[in-house]
Motif scaffolding. Structure first.
Motif, mmCIF file in Angstrom:
data_model
loop_
_atom_site.group_PDB
_atom_site.id
_atom_site.type_symbol
_atom_site.label_atom_id
_atom_site.label_comp_id
_atom_site.label_asym_id
_atom_site.label_seq_id
_atom_site.Cartn_x
_atom_site.Cartn_y
_atom_site.Cartn_z
ATOM 1 N N GLY A 9 75.693 12.249 82.384
ATOM 2 C CA GLY A 9 75.386 11.108 83.243
ATOM 3 C C GLY A 9 76.337 9.960 82.953
ATOM 4 N N ALA A 10 77.558 10.322 82.534
ATOM 5 C CA ALA A 10 78.539 9.340 82.037
ATOM 6 C C ALA A 10 78.963 8.310 83.085
ATOM 7 C CB ALA A 10 79.775 10.064 81.494
ATOM 8 N N THR A 11 78.719 8.601 84.373
ATOM 9 C CA THR A 11 79.108 7.656 85.431
ATOM 10 C C THR A 11 77.956 6.745 85.840
ATOM 11 O OG1 THR A 11 78.546 9.373 87.030
ATOM 12 C CG2 THR A 11 80.862 9.213 86.395
ATOM 13 N N GLY A 12 76.768 6.949 85.269
ATOM 14 C CA GLY A 12 75.585 6.207 85.704
ATOM 15 C C GLY A 12 75.434 4.850 85.050
ATOM 16 N N LYS A 38 79.005 17.373 90.095
ATOM 17 C CA LYS A 38 80.324 17.785 90.603
ATOM 18 C C LYS A 38 80.954 16.704 91.484
ATOM 19 C CE LYS A 38 78.787 20.727 94.495
ATOM 20 N NZ LYS A 38 77.363 20.970 94.187
ATOM 21 N N HIS A 39 80.115 15.775 92.005
ATOM 22 C CA HIS A 39 80.652 14.712 92.878
ATOM 23 C C HIS A 39 81.650 13.811 92.152
ATOM 24 C CE1 HIS A 39 77.673 15.956 95.736
ATOM 25 N NE2 HIS A 39 76.725 15.791 94.823
ATOM 26 N N SER A 40 81.405 13.540 90.879
ATOM 27 C CA SER A 40 82.338 12.644 90.192
ATOM 28 C C SER A 40 83.271 13.389 89.238
ATOM 29 C CB SER A 40 81.582 11.525 89.470
ATOM 30 O OG SER A 40 80.555 12.062 88.702
ATOM 31 N N GLU A 56 82.136 18.349 85.551
ATOM 32 C CA GLU A 56 80.834 18.796 86.035
ATOM 33 C C GLU A 56 80.048 19.405 84.866
ATOM 34 O OE1 GLU A 56 80.982 21.770 89.117
ATOM 35 O OE2 GLU A 56 78.797 21.920 89.178
ATOM 36 N N THR A 57 78.741 19.135 84.847
ATOM 37 C CA THR A 57 77.888 19.671 83.780
ATOM 38 C C THR A 57 77.552 21.132 84.042
ATOM 39 O OG1 THR A 57 76.882 17.471 83.724
ATOM 40 C CG2 THR A 57 75.783 19.213 82.457
ATOM 41 N N THR A 58 77.863 22.002 83.082
ATOM 42 C CA THR A 58 77.468 23.416 83.154
ATOM 43 C C THR A 58 76.942 23.788 81.764
ATOM 44 O OG1 THR A 58 79.561 24.342 82.358
ATOM 45 C CG2 THR A 58 79.409 23.898 84.737
ATOM 46 N N SER A 75 65.335 16.161 85.726
ATOM 47 C CA SER A 75 65.586 17.566 86.075
ATOM 48 C C SER A 75 66.870 18.067 85.417
ATOM 49 C CB SER A 75 65.641 17.747 87.595
ATOM 50 O OG SER A 75 66.629 16.919 88.140
ATOM 51 N N VAL A 76 67.874 17.204 85.298
ATOM 52 C CA VAL A 76 69.120 17.581 84.607
ATOM 53 C C VAL A 76 68.823 17.856 83.128
ATOM 54 C CG1 VAL A 76 71.452 16.817 83.936
ATOM 55 C CG2 VAL A 76 70.576 16.313 86.240
ATOM 56 N N SER A 77 67.999 16.999 82.518
ATOM 57 C CA SER A 77 67.637 17.211 81.111
ATOM 58 C C SER A 77 66.876 18.519 80.938
ATOM 59 C CB SER A 77 66.782 16.053 80.590
ATOM 60 O OG SER A 77 67.563 14.887 80.509
HETATM 61 P P1 A2P Z 1 77.338 11.401 89.515
HETATM 62 O O1 A2P Z 1 78.011 10.081 89.397
HETATM 63 O O2 A2P Z 1 78.297 12.542 89.505
HETATM 64 O O3 A2P Z 1 76.323 11.492 90.616
HETATM 65 P P2 A2P Z 1 72.246 6.405 87.835
HETATM 66 O O4 A2P Z 1 71.107 6.391 86.848
HETATM 67 O O5 A2P Z 1 73.062 5.171 87.782
HETATM 68 O O6 A2P Z 1 71.768 6.768 89.209
HETATM 69 O O7 A2P Z 1 73.229 7.584 87.346
HETATM 70 C C1 A2P Z 1 72.841 8.927 87.317
HETATM 71 C C2 A2P Z 1 73.860 9.753 86.521
HETATM 72 O O8 A2P Z 1 73.417 11.114 86.506
HETATM 73 C C3 A2P Z 1 75.248 9.765 87.101
HETATM 74 O O9 A2P Z 1 76.191 9.825 86.064
HETATM 75 C C4 A2P Z 1 75.245 11.050 87.902
HETATM 76 O O10 A2P Z 1 76.520 11.610 88.115
HETATM 77 C C5 A2P Z 1 74.471 11.945 86.976
HETATM 78 N N1 A2P Z 1 73.944 13.139 87.670
HETATM 79 C C6 A2P Z 1 73.205 13.168 88.799
HETATM 80 N N2 A2P Z 1 72.919 14.448 89.144
HETATM 81 C C7 A2P Z 1 73.482 15.238 88.197
HETATM 82 C C8 A2P Z 1 73.549 16.661 87.979
HETATM 83 N N3 A2P Z 1 72.962 17.528 88.800
HETATM 84 N N4 A2P Z 1 74.245 17.098 86.899
HETATM 85 C C9 A2P Z 1 74.829 16.235 86.053
HETATM 86 N N5 A2P Z 1 74.798 14.895 86.206
HETATM 87 C C10 A2P Z 1 74.136 14.393 87.258
#
Ligand code: A2P
Length: 351
Positions: A9-12, A38-40, A56-58, A75-77
């Protein structure tokens, strides 16, 4: 030791702060992996002056990782934390996915670091509102005992992620310009209706339970008991009840807390002293000089700020206080990295 670290979640909103907190921490970082959806994937973030590409997280992202910090939603956790542990990583999870699991320590290091001894590869970071509340109450509990807590929160929009911050800012601009704006995120991304947050207060954080409480309120009640009552999420040693609201503040939650202590000789000065001497707390309590905690001053800081401490005028042994902390730092990223520092110092940063 030196560690290979992954941030999920490094972009959040929280993830970007986790990067900063790891940069500033005492941990020895060998390498860091930035994971998101995969979006970021392919975008770049900075760590200690170096550019790191987001991936992308795998499941295989966690091969060779010693420490994984998760803040990408429950759900990711649930999907990837077991994969990380299987590959030998210790996971510190900022979501609510595992907090109530009896095998998972729920930790605010200043309050219950001893619970870390029992970890099996996964440690849960409490909810932001719970963390700053127990930071304010623990020094009082230690000195005077604590029997009852009634809290009302005024929570920042960043608690709902980057999209909620953007929505509130765009909505504010539209409102000032006299334009229409259709909210899609707040109060809760997944709920049926969305309401204007700009210039408004919403008494809903997370979804409603059948008993009329929101899930955020439920979390504050049971997490507080689990942290302060030796791991028992249903303990009746301390009665806790909560009302949670969202206010149009970008960063830092505020809480109005009423509490009853066991020692009826407790005084405001005694409470102030206990808070002053508690690691991570800062007393800002001087009404004569209009000194009290405010979100705009707490944003960007790691401490919990406490003021407005006063006795209830009718109920002896009862008091009120006002409490403010950065929900993304002590409420999330900093508490998680602080847990990692404690694990390292306690030689527990291994599965
Ligand atoms: P991404 O930027 O690729 O969507 P916030 O709490 O600010 O909404 O941030 C949520 C974070 O969780 C973002 O870094 C987002 O990445 C990441 N994220 C969302 N869905 C997934 C997923 N399916 N797998 C991994 N990371 C995810």
């Amino acid at each position: 030791s030196e560690y290979n670290v992954a941030i999920v979640g490094a972009t959040g909103a929280v993830g970007t702060r986790m990067i900063k907190m790891v940069e500033q921490s005492k941990l020895h970082v060998k390498a860091i992996k930035m994971l998101a959806s995969k979006h970021s994937a392919g975008t770049k973030v900075k760590f200690r002056g170096q550019e790191v590409t987001v991936e992308e997280t795998t499941p295989d992202s966690f091969t060779g990782i010693d420490l994984a910090l998760f803040s990408a939603g429950g759900s990711v956790s649930k999907q990837y934390a077991p994969e990380a542990i299987k590959r030998g990583a210790v996971v510190i999870d900022n979501t609510s996915a595992f907090r109530m699991d009896p095998d998972v320590p729920l930790v605010v290091p200043e309050v219950n670091a001893e619970a870390l001894q029992q970890h099996h590869g996964l440690i849960a970071n409490p909810n932001c509102s719970t963390i700053q509340m127990v930071m304010a109450l623990e020094p009082i509990r230690e000195k005077y005992g604590l029997s009852r807590v009634i809290v009302t929160t005024l929570q920042a929009v960043s608690g709902a992620g980057n999209r909620a911050i953007k929505e509130t800012l765009d909505e504010s601009r539209a409102y000032l310009d006299g334009k229409e704006y259709t909210p899609e995120v707040l109060p809760v991304k997944g709920d049926k209706k969305h309401y204007q947050q700009a210039f408004n207060v919403l008494p809903q954080i997370d979804v409603f339970e059948d008993d009329g409480y929101t899930h955020e309120e439920w979390k504050m009640i049971h997490e507080t008991k689990k942290i302060m009552c030796g791991g028992d999420m249903n303990s009746d040693d301390i009665q806790v009840t909560a009302t949670c609201s969202r206010v149009p503040v970008p960063v830092a939650h505020s809480e109005s807390i009423y509490f009853e202590v066991l020692d009826k000789n407790a005084t405001v000065e005694g409470i102030q002293d206990a808070i002053k001497n508690f690691d991570g707390d800062v007393l800002q309590d001087d009404p004569a000089n209009q000194i009290y905690p405010q979100p705009i001053n707490a944003a960007g800081k790691k401490e919990t700020f406490i003021g407005r401490i006063r006795p209830d005028l009718e109920n002896k042994g009862s008091f009120h206080l006002w409490n403010v902390s950065d929900n993304l730092l002590k409420g999330a990223a900093w508490n998680s990295v602080e847990i990692a520092e404690y694990l390292d110092e306690m030689d527990l940063l291994r599965v």
